[in-house]
Design an enzyme around this catalytic site. Structure first.
Site, short mmCIF file in Angstrom:
data_model
loop_
_atom_site.label_atom_id
_atom_site.label_comp_id
_atom_site.label_asym_id
_atom_site.label_seq_id
_atom_site.Cartn_x
_atom_site.Cartn_y
_atom_site.Cartn_z
N ASP A 12 -1.98 32.76 77.83
CA ASP A 12 -3.26 32.18 78.26
C ASP A 12 -3.76 32.82 79.56
OD1 ASP A 12 -5.20 30.26 79.46
OD2 ASP A 12 -4.66 29.04 77.73
N ARG A 37 -5.58 31.78 81.75
CA ARG A 37 -5.72 30.86 82.89
C ARG A 37 -4.40 30.62 83.62
NH1 ARG A 37 -8.21 26.28 79.20
NH2 ARG A 37 -6.49 27.12 77.97
N HIS A 82 2.09 25.19 79.73
CA HIS A 82 0.94 24.62 80.44
C HIS A 82 0.30 23.56 79.57
CE1 HIS A 82 -2.29 26.80 78.16
NE2 HIS A 82 -1.28 27.60 77.90
N CYS A 98 -2.40 23.80 76.13
CA CYS A 98 -2.06 25.08 75.49
C CYS A 98 -2.68 25.14 74.09
CB CYS A 98 -0.55 25.24 75.42
SG CYS A 98 -0.04 26.82 74.71
N CYS A 153 3.04 31.53 78.84
CA CYS A 153 2.04 31.67 77.78
C CYS A 153 1.09 32.82 78.12
CB CYS A 153 1.24 30.36 77.63
SG CYS A 153 0.03 30.42 76.28
CO CO Z 1 -0.92 28.40 76.07
#
Ligand code: CO
Length: 213
Positions: free
Chosen positions: A44, A46, A98, A101, A42
């Site tokens: 993302d 993080r 994750h 998400c 992803c």
């Molecule tokens: Co995500």
């Protein structure tokens, strides 16, 4: 802030520290890359791929998009997959989702975020496919967590069905697929046990992954 000086400064400090550990680090990398792993994760912020598996530049080929989706017509993702398998000859493809998400959550809650809703249609398809399974969860968090896992499982199946992976397996190229999920809350990866290195392994693994949920 026009030049983002702090980031460029960080970069210089990082390059110095890498050279201190290995003076030839960058000159070796400049010659070639030979990563063993392709990471499909992803976007993302993080979930920084290299960092969470402790790999250096040159060791991990990476494709990231919102909610780590692999679709059969996404030329971007397919090109990464093809280059990684046919040219770099990676030995492992890791699909890593994750928990928490945002893309998966938006699809589950049918939120309207804009253009990205169209991309998240792929996740809504998964919600539809597993509607009864997901309806069995009384707890919203548990349902959300399970959907994050189901998304990874479905994307591993999608990877396995691409012509790229099927052709690699037909010619007996060593190639293993993995489905993992990362906990932002604890920094740990979990193996979702959909590890396949032959086409006939996918269906029984998929069935086992869905059993009891
Ligand atoms: Co995500």
């Amino acid at each position: 802030m026009r030049s983002l000086a702090h980031l460029l400064e960080n970069n210089r400090a990082w390059a110095v520290s890498m050279r201190e550990q290995d003076p030839a680090f960058f000159s070796k990398l400049a010659e070639q890359q030979s990563p063993e792993y392709l990471w499909i994760g992803c976007s993302d912020s993080r979930v920084p791929a290299n960092q969470i598996v402790g790999l250096l530049p040159g060791e991990l080929f990476v494709h990231r998009n919102v909610a780590n989706v692999v679709t059969h017509t996404d030329l971007n993702c397919l090109s990464v997959l093809q280059f990684a398998i046919d040219v770099l000859r990676v030995k492992h493809v890791i699909v890593c989702g994750h928990y928490g998400c945002g893309g998966v959550g938006a699809a589950l809650r049918q939120e309207r975020l804009g253009l990205v809703d169209n991309w998240l249609g792929h996740i809504r398809d998964i919600v539809g496919k597993h509607e009864r399974r997901l309806a069995g969860f009384r707890d919203d968090d548990a349902r959300f967590r399970r959907l994050c896992e189901l998304n990874v499982i479905e994307q591993v199946v999608n990877v396995s069905q691409t012509t790229i992976v099927r052709d690699a397996w037909v010619r007996h190229q060593s190639l293993m697929l993995h489905g993992w999920i990362y906990g932002i809350h604890d920094g740990l990866l979990r193996d979702l046990q959909i590890t396949a290195e032959r086409p006939e392994e996918i269906e029984p693994l998929y069935t086992a992954c869905l059993a009891g949920s």
